[in-house]
Enzyme design. Structure first.
Site, PDB file in Angstrom:
ATOM      1  N   GLY A   1      -9.377  33.561  -1.915  1.00 13.11           N
ATOM      2  CA  GLY A   1     -10.132  32.340  -1.367  1.00 13.11           C
ATOM      3  C   GLY A   1     -10.569  31.231  -2.289  1.00 13.11           C
ATOM      4  O   GLY A   1     -11.180  30.538  -1.920  1.00 13.11           O
TER       5      GLY A   1
ATOM      6  N   ASP B   1       8.423  21.658 -12.047  1.00 10.36           N
ATOM      7  CA  ASP B   1       9.047  23.132 -12.135  1.00 10.36           C
ATOM      8  C   ASP B   1      10.492  23.038 -12.116  1.00 10.36           C
ATOM      9  O   ASP B   1      11.110  22.488 -11.551  1.00 10.36           O
ATOM     10  CB  ASP B   1       8.567  23.804 -10.728  1.00 10.36           C
ATOM     11  CG  ASP B   1       8.651  25.308 -10.581  1.00 10.36           C
ATOM     12  OD1 ASP B   1       8.261  26.013 -11.354  1.00 10.36           O
ATOM     13  OD2 ASP B   1       9.568  25.677  -9.576  1.00 10.36           O
TER      14      ASP B   1
ATOM     15  N   GLU C   1       8.833  22.121 -17.540  1.00 10.27           N
ATOM     16  CA  GLU C   1       9.005  23.529 -17.769  1.00 10.27           C
ATOM     17  C   GLU C   1      10.350  23.965 -18.235  1.00 10.27           C
ATOM     18  O   GLU C   1      11.267  24.270 -17.448  1.00 10.27           O
ATOM     19  CB  GLU C   1       8.883  24.391 -16.500  1.00 10.27           C
ATOM     20  CG  GLU C   1       8.846  25.781 -16.727  1.00 10.27           C
ATOM     21  CD  GLU C   1       9.111  26.703 -15.546  1.00 10.27           C
ATOM     22  OE1 GLU C   1       9.032  28.071 -15.627  1.00 10.27           O
ATOM     23  OE2 GLU C   1       9.512  26.086 -14.624  1.00 10.27           O
TER      24      GLU C   1
ATOM     25  N   HIS D   1       1.150  31.493 -16.055  1.00 14.36           N
ATOM     26  CA  HIS D   1       1.415  32.523 -14.942  1.00 14.36           C
ATOM     27  C   HIS D   1       2.516  33.106 -14.820  1.00 14.36           C
ATOM     28  O   HIS D   1       2.718  33.738 -13.975  1.00 14.36           O
ATOM     29  CB  HIS D   1       1.117  31.461 -13.774  1.00 14.36           C
ATOM     30  CG  HIS D   1       2.296  30.293 -13.391  1.00 14.36           C
ATOM     31  ND1 HIS D   1       2.435  29.336 -14.650  1.00 14.36           N
ATOM     32  CD2 HIS D   1       3.316  30.214 -12.716  1.00 14.36           C
ATOM     33  CE1 HIS D   1       3.541  28.679 -14.277  1.00 14.36           C
ATOM     34  NE2 HIS D   1       4.075  29.001 -13.053  1.00 14.36           N
TER      35      HIS D   1
END
Length: 828
Positions: A345, A532, A561, A629
């Protein structure tokens, strides 16, 4: 510019008077075409690269006449099946497009590349997205992804452990192999923002007394030696850009490989061409040079608006390892695959709610992982780049919100309630002095993207039929990024996207979020993009895209990246910076490893190589991260020491990975690394939660919900709680960077790299201020003598107040800790 020209002219006249190297036109040897030849009294060196007798059967290398490089032919057996084969390696950015192989008459696959001497890693990409090592090469190394990379060694520079001691007078092959100037790389040639040109030339250390640039008009200008990694010496010259096309080469004084006595002058036989119209100068945003970055994975940061929650939301404080009642009910297991699909959420309202936390940390710029409409928590499988995900925004019905919009006509695109939540969020960030950069995933989309849905339903009759890389229409088969079927790739053709419509769509998306109201004022839009997997898209696309971005907002920031060294991307045509994983790798290996620990001198050497590789404009804007991440968290890296960076770090694949809570000493080492980030050249980037003591293995464990003190106690409170002392340290070191301009854009100078004590000391300086940073990665007290202060006396501004500071013959640094002093001119 006039002053620069006059200065350069004076330099030329002085050089002419001192060493007689400036020749008049009357003395110059000219050809029938009127173009000057090089001075006959300065003889060219014969380039000799030696032999390559020990190469595997699959590799043939011969000197490329006159270039100082090897012409390398790579061969694969005819038994390798398929209609596609390419060789990829660190020499071409691991691109599967840049070096395609062709079938020869004998049925074998071949490709040719030109390489300098050195060590290269490579493998082959064949049909059906398979990767294979070179079957004829017996030397390889673990690539960290349950496979291996083949190793190619070329010349004496490819030998293991080549060092200055290997450079001996008379060994001409080794000496000429070190001579290098590659105009295609910023390391050797690039424009400067002030309109000048920077040239560099490489020799072995000790090869020459001096090096000069020789120009085609007979003039020469001396170069200066600069701080260089062993065993090389780099020579540098900054000068005004010539007004017209110019040829140049390099003269070496006292070259030891020449064998002559006295002070002989010889020249590089290669002639280099400089076209001022083709010279690029990278200019990056000033705000990015002083940034402190904070990376946020939006779905896991904070749930600020429960009304937009998806149907099934796990409790924020629940134990990561314990399933919720619905998890596994359909037969899935933890790793296959419900842990990847969990929703908590997190949303934009939650980030806005915690802007105080971000600002108090010293952060000035936020990088958000994807926020566009998508099914997965990570949002890298975009359904729609036009609109913000409803779960992150206002929770409306996406299908109803976009009804009537045409994907190819921006005039039909409206602003959904979720889009407006994001625009309000942008305003809130800007009012707090925060820049916002979004993740651009322009290589692929998700299977629910409207264009892909249409292609799947209508096949060749779809108006989007040329958008995607389709292998077969019947049965329907397509290319998914990295082999993932839920990530269909946009099709490429040569050096471009296969469909102009895709390019125009992506350009329209870029305009939409950079200038939402289209009034020409980008202040209401985002401040830039993190790209990305940009190496998957053709370089010319990014060149054209950069032009678009900078036309909308010249102060916008573009970061790619790129995991390897990114010379080819930072020359001024593509990106401003990259996510600096090449900073993270050696820093973690120095601070965290034991068996595979690198010496502080090796750390210093690797980072020096990186500073030289890029223009200063890029170096100061690099995202200096240690985890993201896509990696395990930094505390867990240090617990699971001695692994190659971002390798063998997923609990689901490695039983030997310890995914327990790291100990106090590991967090102490994290704090030392945070001090390195705050004081080294470039912009530090914090991955959300590292500052409060979060830990975990690589994806998905590194993406746990953020720890918040007001939500405690968490389930498993002994493992999940805010470490306030840790948090305070991050605030203190990032405030240090924010308070001192020398730490943001200052020069860098190594003062001490003491392997015996594991001590690294460096100085940063700018505008009448210097900061001295001392870092001790050992478990013992280290000491060093304070250097002479450049301005006023050294005054402590960070570190252990109980240790000797000034006025002592040596200064102590506590174990696994650091200290900082400041020297400033009056009024600075």
């Amino acid at each position: 510019m006039l002053l620069l020209f006059v200065t350069a002219l004076l330099v030329l006249l002085i050089v002419a008077a001192l060493d007689g190297l400036v020749a008049s036109n009357e003395d110059e040897d000219t050809g029938n075409d009127g173009r000057p030849r090089w001075r006959p009294d300065i003889k060219p060196i014969e380039l000799d690269l030696g032999s390559t007798d020990d190469l595997p059967e699959s590799i043939d290398a011969v000197p490329d006449d006159g270039t100082g490089h090897w012409r390398v032919t790579v061969t694969l057996p005819s038994s390798v099946a398929g209609d596609h084969c390419a060789v990829a390696g660190d020499f071409n950015g691991w691109s599967v497009e840049r070096t395609p192989m062709a079938r020869a008459a004998d049925g074998r696959w071949r490709a040719e590349v030109t390489l300098g001497g050195g060590v290269y890693r490579y493998k082959f990409h064949v049909a059906e997205d398979r990767w294979i090592v070179d079957p004829a090469n017996g030397e390889s190394e673990d690539d960290g992804f349950e496979s291996r990379n083949s190793i190619l060694r070329l010349g004496s520079l490819g030998r293991s452990g080549v060092s200055r001691s290997d450079v001996r007078a008379g060994e001409a092959a080794e000496h000429t192999e070190a001579l290098e100037h590659d105009p295609s790389r910023p390391l050797y040639r690039h424009g400067l923002p002030d309109g000048r040109l920077r040239l560099r030339y490489r020799t072995f250390a000790g090869d020459s007394d001096r090096v000069s640039v020789l120009f085609g008009d007979g003039s020469s200008v001396p170069m200066e030696p600069i701080d260089s990694p062993e065993p090389f010496c780099f020579w540098q010259l900054d000068l005004p850009v010539p007004e017209s096309r110019t040829e140049y080469t390099f003269a070496l004084h006292g070259f030891v490989g020449d064998g002559a006595e006295g002070d002989p002058i010889v020249r590089d036989p290669r002639v280099f061409d400089l076209d001022p119209d083709g010279l690029r100068a990278l200019v990056t945003p000033d705000w990015a040079k002083g940034a402190v970055w904070y990376q946020i994975f939006p779905e896991r940061f904070r749930n600020g608006d429960p009304s937009n929650d998806p149907e099934r939301v796990r409790p924020w404080t629940s134990d990561w390892t314990v399933p919720t009642e619905w998890e596994g009910a359909d037969g899935q297991s933890f790793w296959e695959y419900y842990v990847y699909e969990r929703m908590y959420g997190g949303d934009l309202a939650g980030i806005e709610e915690k802007l105080d936390h971000i600002v108090e940390l010293g952060v000035t710029a936020i990088y958000l992982n994807p926020i566009f409409q998508a099914e997965a928590p990570h949002k890298y499988n975009a359904t729609d780049f036009r609109h913000v995900d409803v779960g992150l925004g206002a929770g409306e019905d996406y299908d109803a919100a976009v009804a009537g919009e045409d994907l190819t006509d921006p005039a039909t695109w409206g602003w959904t309630p979720s889009d407006r939540v994001f625009l309000d969020f942008l305003r809130a960030c800007k009012s707090r002095g925060l820049r916002v950069v979004l993740d651009a995933v322009f290589n692929h989309v998700g299977v629910r993207h409207p264009a892909f849905v249409d292609v799947r339903e209508n096949g060749l009759q779809s108006r989007f039929a040329d958008w995607f890389s389709v292998r077969s229409w019947d049965p329907f088969e397509y290319v998914g990024w990295a082999g993932f079927d839920d990530l269909p790739e946009f099709a490429k053709e040569g050096e471009a996207l296969a469909s102009d419509a895709v390019k125009e769509h992506l350009f329209a998306i870029t305009r939409r979020w950079m200038d939402p109201d289209g009034d020409g004022d980008p202040s209401d839009g985002i401040d830039g993009w993190r790209l990305d997997v940009p190496m998957e898209l053709p370089a010319p696309f990014w060149e054209e895209w950069r032009t678009l971005v900078k036309s909308i907002n010249p102060d916008a920031y573009i970061a790619g990246e790129i995991w390897h060294r990114a010379d080819e991307w930072l020359g001024g045509a593509h990106f401003d910076a990259v996510m600096n994983y090449r900073f993270a790798d050696p820093v973690v290996a120095w601070v965290g490893n034991v068996d595979h620990k690198i010496a502080v001198s090796e750390l210093d050497r690797r980072l020096l190589e990186l500073r030289l590789a890029y223009p200063d404009e890029a170096t100061h804007t690099l995202m200096n991260l240690v985890g993201s991440h896509d990696t395990d968290r930094i505390a867990s890296m240090l617990l699971n020491r001695d692994r190659p960076y971002d390798r063998s770090n997923q609990t689901q694949r490695r039983e030997d990975y310890d995914n327990g809570r790291p100990g106090d000493v590991h967090f102490q080492r994290v704090r030392l690394i945070a001090l390195v980030q705050a004081t080294y050249v470039g912009a530090p980037m914090i991955y959300y939660g590292d500052e409060v003591g979060m830990w975990g293995a690589d994806d998905p464990t590194n993406r746990k919900p953020m720890l918040w003190e007001d939500l405690e106690p968490y389930e498993c409170p002994e493992e999940n709680h805010v470490m306030e002392d840790h948090h305070a340290h991050y605030r203190e070191v990032m405030a240090l960077r924010g308070s001192h301009g020398a730490l943001r854009t200052g020069t860098f100078r190594t003062v001490v790299a003491d392997d015996a004590q594991d001590l690294w000391v460096y100085e940063r300086g700018a505008d009448g201020e210097a900061l001295l940073v001392a870092l001790n990665a050992s478990s013992e007290v280290a000491s060093f003598e304070l250097p002479e202060a450049p301005f006023g006396p050294w005054e402590p501004c960070f570190g252990d107040a109980g240790a000797p500071l000034t006025g002592a013959p040596s200064t102590c640094v506590a174990p696994i800790a650091g200290r900082v002093w400041r020297s400033c001119a009056p009024g600075a």
